[in-house]
Design an enzyme around this catalytic site. Structure first.
Site, PDB file in Angstrom:
ATOM      1  N   HIS A  73      27.867  49.612  54.182  1.00 17.04           N
ATOM      2  CA  HIS A  73      27.204  49.928  55.436  1.00 17.04           C
ATOM      3  C   HIS A  73      28.120  49.637  56.623  1.00 17.04           C
ATOM      4  O   HIS A  73      28.985  48.764  56.544  1.00 17.04           O
ATOM      5  CB  HIS A  73      25.926  49.092  55.599  1.00 17.04           C
ATOM      6  N   TYR A 143      24.255  36.739  58.281  1.00 18.00           N
ATOM      7  CA  TYR A 143      25.413  37.194  59.042  1.00 18.00           C
ATOM      8  C   TYR A 143      25.045  37.433  60.496  1.00 18.00           C
ATOM      9  O   TYR A 143      23.940  37.830  60.837  1.00 18.00           O
ATOM     10  CB  TYR A 143      26.053  38.446  58.424  1.00 18.00           C
TER      11      TYR A 143
END
Length: 200
Positions: A73, A143
């Protein structure tokens, strides 16, 4: 003043470049004893001391089962994101692919194990496709990003593209319906999101 110890400024970290420009391994220091451990997972002051001037605006948290593979991604130039990835439960094999057309490492990948035990983090610029495979029974990945999620900016790349050739440590991974049909690097080249030397 004489005889007075300087105040502690927190724990340091090491930032190690990889073989792909724009991708760094970040290893924080930590303190551990019989009670457990403590470390600074992120310190803006510490990052700036290492020349990293990034403003993170969003934190993401995922939980995945053994054998799950997520990726690849990225977000294109409409909403580019630097990403700082770590695994806080279990272990993953984390991979980035250089998708900057014209880069000397275009189409090449870097992989590293991130785990709750090693506390290693991976920092990547916007111009990289990112994915990971779960190595443990359960893995939780967190993240930080410098841009907000924007569905209109989403980009995808096939996890098993032979032109990239990632050597995943997981056989027959579990994929989402979307990730099982991600486009190839050759398809990406028809309408690339990033070019080497251009600011994202």
């Amino acid at each position: 003043m004489t005889g007075v110890a300087a105040p502690k400024q927190g724990m340091d970290m090491t930032v190690t470049p990889t073989g792909i420009e724009g991708v760094f391994v970040v290893q924080p220091e930590w303190f551990e004893d019989e009670r457990g451990f403590f470390f600074e997972s992120y310190s803006k002051r510490r990052w700036e001391q290492h020349g990293l001037h990034l403003d993170f605006v969003q934190d993401n948290h995922s939980r995945s089962s053994a054998g799950v593979l997520r990726g690849f991604h990225f977000q294109n130039g409409l909403a580019p994101q630097h990403r700082l990835v770590r695994c806080t439960v279990g272990a993953i094999y984390d991979v980035v692919v250089d998708i900057r057309v014209g880069s000397p490492t275009f189409g090449q990948w870097f992989g590293i194990e991130l785990s709750a035990a090693n506390r290693t983090q991976l920092l990547m610029g916007p111009e990289f496709a990112h994915g990971f495979a779960v190595l443990s029974e359960i893995a939780e990945v967190q993240y930080k990003t410098t841009g907000f999620h924007n569905p209109a900016a989403e980009g995808l790349l096939a996890w098993n593209d032979p032109d990239v050739g990632v050597r995943w440590p997981v056989e027959n991974p579990t994929l989402s319906a979307k990730d099982s049909a991600n486009p190839s690097l050759a398809t990406y080249l028809a309408n690339p999101a990033f070019h080497y030397g251009e600011s994202a």
